[in-house]
Design a protein around this motif. Sequence first.
Motif, PDB file in Angstrom:
ATOM      1  N   ARG A 435       1.118  -1.070  -0.245  1.00 38.56           N
ATOM      2  CA  ARG A 435      -0.220   0.327  -0.201  1.00 38.56           C
ATOM      3  C   ARG A 435       0.837   1.101  -0.249  1.00 38.56           C
ATOM      4  O   ARG A 435       0.458   2.311  -0.081  1.00 38.56           O
ATOM      5  N   ASN A 436       1.976   1.107   0.690  1.00 38.32           N
ATOM      6  CA  ASN A 436       3.030   2.260   1.129  1.00 38.32           C
ATOM      7  C   ASN A 436       4.221   2.342  -0.465  1.00 38.32           C
ATOM      8  O   ASN A 436       5.748   3.095  -0.273  1.00 38.32           O
ATOM      9  N   SER A 437       3.628   1.410  -1.321  1.00 39.80           N
ATOM     10  CA  SER A 437       5.425   1.174  -2.333  1.00 39.80           C
ATOM     11  C   SER A 437       6.219   0.751  -2.101  1.00 39.80           C
ATOM     12  O   SER A 437       7.512   1.299  -2.209  1.00 39.80           O
ATOM     13  N   LEU A 438       6.651  -0.092  -0.626  1.00 34.76           N
ATOM     14  CA  LEU A 438       7.403   0.110   0.035  1.00 34.76           C
ATOM     15  C   LEU A 438       7.991  -1.634  -1.111  1.00 34.76           C
ATOM     16  O   LEU A 438       7.797  -2.097  -1.247  1.00 34.76           O
ATOM     17  N   GLU A 439       9.541  -1.363  -0.825  1.00 35.82           N
ATOM     18  CA  GLU A 439      10.472  -2.191  -1.431  1.00 35.82           C
ATOM     19  C   GLU A 439      10.131  -3.388  -0.648  1.00 35.82           C
ATOM     20  O   GLU A 439      10.744  -3.719   0.280  1.00 35.82           O
ATOM     21  N   ILE A 440      10.167  -4.837  -1.488  1.00 32.45           N
ATOM     22  CA  ILE A 440      10.467  -6.088  -0.620  1.00 32.45           C
ATOM     23  C   ILE A 440      11.223  -7.140  -1.199  1.00 32.45           C
ATOM     24  O   ILE A 440      11.525  -6.658  -2.748  1.00 32.45           O
ATOM     25  N   ILE A 441      12.330  -7.176  -0.544  1.00 35.36           N
ATOM     26  CA  ILE A 441      13.740  -7.413  -1.508  1.00 35.36           C
ATOM     27  C   ILE A 441      13.787  -9.650  -0.787  1.00 35.36           C
ATOM     28  O   ILE A 441      13.430 -10.112  -0.340  1.00 35.36           O
ATOM     29  N   ASP A 442      14.528 -10.277  -1.271  1.00 29.53           N
ATOM     30  CA  ASP A 442      14.705 -11.380  -1.132  1.00 29.53           C
ATOM     31  C   ASP A 442      16.154 -11.599   0.385  1.00 29.53           C
ATOM     32  O   ASP A 442      16.628 -11.039   0.431  1.00 29.53           O
ATOM     33  N   TRP A 443      16.104 -12.814   0.841  1.00 29.00           N
ATOM     34  CA  TRP A 443      16.911 -13.214   1.985  1.00 29.00           C
ATOM     35  C   TRP A 443      18.128 -13.115   1.158  1.00 29.00           C
ATOM     36  O   TRP A 443      19.413 -12.462   1.973  1.00 29.00           O
ATOM     37  N   GLU A 444      18.432 -13.020   0.009  1.00 27.32           N
ATOM     38  CA  GLU A 444      20.412 -12.782  -0.209  1.00 27.32           C
ATOM     39  C   GLU A 444      20.577 -11.958  -1.038  1.00 27.32           C
ATOM     40  O   GLU A 444      22.231 -11.705   0.196  1.00 27.32           O
ATOM     41  N   LYS A 445      19.576 -11.107  -0.812  1.00 24.35           N
ATOM     42  CA  LYS A 445      20.107  -9.713  -1.184  1.00 24.35           C
ATOM     43  C   LYS A 445      19.903  -8.517   0.702  1.00 24.35           C
ATOM     44  O   LYS A 445      20.719  -7.782   0.742  1.00 24.35           O
ATOM     45  N   ALA A 446      18.952  -9.061   1.287  1.00 20.72           N
ATOM     46  CA  ALA A 446      19.208  -8.688   2.538  1.00 20.72           C
ATOM     47  C   ALA A 446      20.280  -8.511   3.713  1.00 20.72           C
ATOM     48  O   ALA A 446      20.613  -8.492   3.951  1.00 20.72           O
ATOM     49  N   SER A 447      20.564  -9.716   2.933  1.00 14.10           N
ATOM     50  CA  SER A 447      22.530 -10.918   3.784  1.00 14.10           C
ATOM     51  C   SER A 447      23.506 -10.205   3.136  1.00 14.10           C
ATOM     52  O   SER A 447      24.527  -9.483   4.265  1.00 14.10           O
ATOM     53  N   LYS A 448      23.403  -8.900   1.991  1.00 14.98           N
ATOM     54  CA  LYS A 448      24.136  -8.391   0.910  1.00 14.98           C
ATOM     55  C   LYS A 448      24.051  -7.307   1.972  1.00 14.98           C
ATOM     56  O   LYS A 448      25.615  -6.525   2.343  1.00 14.98           O
ATOM     57  N   ILE A 449      22.796  -6.864   2.470  1.00 18.01           N
ATOM     58  CA  ILE A 449      22.494  -5.041   2.458  1.00 18.01           C
ATOM     59  C   ILE A 449      23.313  -4.755   3.734  1.00 18.01           C
ATOM     60  O   ILE A 449      24.241  -4.244   4.459  1.00 18.01           O
ATOM     61  N   ILE A 450      22.713  -6.539   4.637  1.00 15.25           N
ATOM     62  CA  ILE A 450      23.581  -6.658   6.235  1.00 15.25           C
ATOM     63  C   ILE A 450      25.229  -6.846   6.224  1.00 15.25           C
ATOM     64  O   ILE A 450      26.004  -6.225   7.495  1.00 15.25           O
ATOM     65  N   ALA A 451      25.764  -7.136   5.666  1.00 14.79           N
ATOM     66  CA  ALA A 451      27.124  -7.537   5.104  1.00 14.79           C
ATOM     67  C   ALA A 451      27.690  -6.052   5.145  1.00 14.79           C
ATOM     68  O   ALA A 451      28.810  -5.633   5.468  1.00 14.79           O
ATOM     69  N   ILE A 452      26.933  -5.199   4.665  1.00 12.89           N
ATOM     70  CA  ILE A 452      27.971  -3.573   4.506  1.00 12.89           C
ATOM     71  C   ILE A 452      28.022  -2.997   5.975  1.00 12.89           C
ATOM     72  O   ILE A 452      28.661  -2.379   6.171  1.00 12.89           O
ATOM     73  N   ASN A 453      27.247  -3.058   7.427  1.00  8.95           N
ATOM     74  CA  ASN A 453      26.851  -3.158   8.442  1.00  8.95           C
ATOM     75  C   ASN A 453      27.679  -3.217   9.343  1.00  8.95           C
ATOM     76  O   ASN A 453      27.237  -4.299  10.747  1.00  8.95           O
ATOM     77  N   ASN A 454      28.970  -4.050   8.761  1.00  8.94           N
ATOM     78  CA  ASN A 454      29.581  -5.567   9.330  1.00  8.94           C
ATOM     79  C   ASN A 454      28.793  -6.335   9.788  1.00  8.94           C
ATOM     80  O   ASN A 454      29.870  -7.340  11.308  1.00  8.94           O
ATOM     81  N   ASP A 455      27.645  -6.957   9.698  1.00  4.67           N
ATOM     82  CA  ASP A 455      27.090  -7.808  10.501  1.00  4.67           C
ATOM     83  C   ASP A 455      26.737  -9.208   9.765  1.00  4.67           C
ATOM     84  O   ASP A 455      26.110  -9.101   9.274  1.00  4.67           O
ATOM     85  N   ALA A 456      27.597  -9.300   8.649  1.00  2.63           N
ATOM     86  CA  ALA A 456      27.933 -10.805   7.671  1.00  2.63           C
ATOM     87  C   ALA A 456      26.862 -11.836   8.152  1.00  2.63           C
ATOM     88  O   ALA A 456      27.472 -12.514   9.027  1.00  2.63           O
ATOM     89  N   PRO A 457      25.225 -12.078   7.776  1.00  2.74           N
ATOM     90  CA  PRO A 457      24.583 -13.411   8.376  1.00  2.74           C
ATOM     91  C   PRO A 457      25.485 -14.369   8.353  1.00  2.74           C
ATOM     92  O   PRO A 457      25.567 -15.750   8.219  1.00  2.74           O
ATOM     93  N   PHE A 458      25.666 -14.817   7.311  1.00  2.00           N
ATOM     94  CA  PHE A 458      26.765 -16.038   6.355  1.00  2.00           C
ATOM     95  C   PHE A 458      27.700 -15.449   5.636  1.00  2.00           C
ATOM     96  O   PHE A 458      28.134 -14.872   4.316  1.00  2.00           O
ATOM     97  N   PRO A 459      28.724 -15.421   6.463  1.00  2.00           N
ATOM     98  CA  PRO A 459      30.247 -14.568   5.655  1.00  2.00           C
ATOM     99  C   PRO A 459      31.329 -16.058   5.514  1.00  2.00           C
ATOM    100  O   PRO A 459      30.812 -16.835   5.617  1.00  2.00           O
ATOM    101  N   LYS A 460      31.557 -15.347   4.289  1.00  6.03           N
ATOM    102  CA  LYS A 460      32.451 -16.564   3.313  1.00  6.03           C
ATOM    103  C   LYS A 460      33.424 -16.539   3.928  1.00  6.03           C
ATOM    104  O   LYS A 460      34.138 -18.557   3.838  1.00  6.03           O
ATOM    105  N   ASP A 461      33.872 -16.716   5.028  1.00  5.80           N
ATOM    106  CA  ASP A 461      35.047 -16.976   6.000  1.00  5.80           C
ATOM    107  C   ASP A 461      34.858 -17.395   7.442  1.00  5.80           C
ATOM    108  O   ASP A 461      34.712 -16.465   8.327  1.00  5.80           O
ATOM    109  N   PRO A 462      33.418 -18.509   7.724  1.00  5.27           N
ATOM    110  CA  PRO A 462      32.480 -18.222   9.365  1.00  5.27           C
ATOM    111  C   PRO A 462      34.184 -19.103   9.988  1.00  5.27           C
ATOM    112  O   PRO A 462      34.919 -19.576   9.764  1.00  5.27           O
ATOM    113  N   ARG A 463      33.755 -17.640  11.368  1.00  5.03           N
ATOM    114  CA  ARG A 463      34.497 -18.951  12.621  1.00  5.03           C
ATOM    115  C   ARG A 463      33.591 -19.951  13.922  1.00  5.03           C
ATOM    116  O   ARG A 463      31.921 -19.393  13.597  1.00  5.03           O
TER     117      ARG A 463
END
Length: 601
Positions: A435-463
């Motif tokens: 109703r408010n024309s907001l963008e709904i994105i998939d989880w893969e794009k969301a994880s990349k945005i979160i990674a920009i915030n230094n909180d990658a949910p699926f890191p390439k080299d997990p520890r």
Amino acid sequence: MPGKPNDKLQYLNGLNEKDFLFLVADILSIHYNHKIVKIVDGTGDGRRDIFSVDQHGNNVITQCKFHFDFNKTSGSRETDEIVIALNKFGYNQGFFCTSGKLSPQSKREYLDNYKNFSLNWLEGHEIVDIVLENSILRNIWFENERIHLINNRITVPFILRKLPEDILYDYKFPSHLTFMNEVSLAIEKDKLINPRQLRPLNHLDIRKAGNSFGNAIGHHATLEQNVNFHSIDKAKEEILNTICNDKEMQIEKSFIAIRFGIPYFPEQEESFRNFKFEKFNLPINSETYIIYKDSIMEEYDFLIDVNEDWKLPDRIHMSQLNDLCYYNQQQDFVFYLEYTCMVNKDLHPHVERQMEIKKVIWSKSLFIISENKSDDLFFDYQPDESYTYTSNTKLLCWIHPTPVIYPTDVNEFENLLKHEEFEVLKKEIINTAKRNSLEIIDWEKASKIIAINNDAPFPKDPRTTYRLVDIFEKFYTIPSPINPENRSFNFECVFKIAEHEDELLNEKIDTLGDLLDSVDNSDYYNFTIDDETNNSIFLRALYTPPYDLCLSTLDNLNILSKEVEYSFEMTEKIIKNIFPKTVRYTNDYWFEELGIFLKRD
């Protein structure tokens, strides 16, 4: 092995009294899985003593009696000597080994007269059975239908690392060394070593490893002439002592880690591709030693050893092991050690599985790009997380609930993951977004945005992080050599500060919080309110100080204890300005609130 005992004795014809001692030592190591096997020369016609530790941690004394006449019977006079030795050293586990026989009377007396001791024996024909039935002992001791120390070669691969820089350490060994029993040790450098021989190996960064084609670069130590299984430990000692005693070696603010790989028979090395990996290996696991200045210690001790001031809890339940810690009774605070390393798929399959489970959960979650000023749109549907996207927008996340109990199979988990309340909520949020024309994105794009915030949910080299209980139970899965900077020293002290009846409690807590934030003496504070037991207010203070990377955990604790005590003293003084009746309460808190006995009074 089938056959008459007397017929088997002919296989001992190649043996002499000097080698008999080393044969028994090898049998203790390989067949009985004894550790720390040490040979001590005795007196008399072939008698020798061997000290070892059995699988249950018991100290064991073994006495060897060699007879060239393999039909000769050892009597009570000889078997009694093992009991004398046990009494002398205060042990109760003993072995009597002879190339000949024991009379029935000696066996009865051996067992009946010394019921306070655990006594065992090996006769010549039993030694033959053990050697011929064990592939490792056969390779070392059996040739041309005779048991004797054959002209064999054993190679021990090892690598040298300089830490904490974690680079290869170039050390020039003497080309040949000769030690116990005239064993010759030849050391070659710049050899390629299959990483499986060093497993679990902490691989060098590719920029530091050089062109090694996936192999490790290190040394081959090859033992020749009179080589027995016991020679391997002696060779390692010789290598360690050579480096440690080198007065010309100048290493400042660093230490050397030596990782010894799985020994093998080099004769079969050339036909490696035609043999299964295990066929030419000896049953000795890889192990790492640390050399710092003039001291040598095992890597396990470097990581986990503490002094007598620190004790594990007197009682803790299996379900409470997440809170396992060391306790300092004198200062009334606890110490948690953690170690973090890169995830290895073979060593840490659970981490990869958890990540796949998390991906399934995220695939059923909801992610919306919203303007910063549109918070009111979702006032009734507060997101679980919010992340900055652009200067004017942010990412809102509604994460699908995770079931408390779920199957480990990812496909089965995906099929069973359903939550009706969340699906209803999700539809309402989606309708609001549309109703408010907001963008709904998939989880893969969301994880990349979160990674920009230094909180990658699926890191390439997990520890993954090893808690104290994990280090105790799963040390063998930690890639080695360890990185000393990946340790974390966490100290916690609990203070009992007030009771609920205090009418100004909330104001005092706010004031105390401001005071604590202004003082750099601890890293984290957590107020805990007990509403059920004693109506008390507790403050849990955590301090994580920097430490010396070159020093062991033990040495760091010896240095840090005073600093930590000072930090908690400053915290206590600040608290008492607001709550004068404050007392340290760590031991009591652990018992009353967590059900763990740190120290029973």
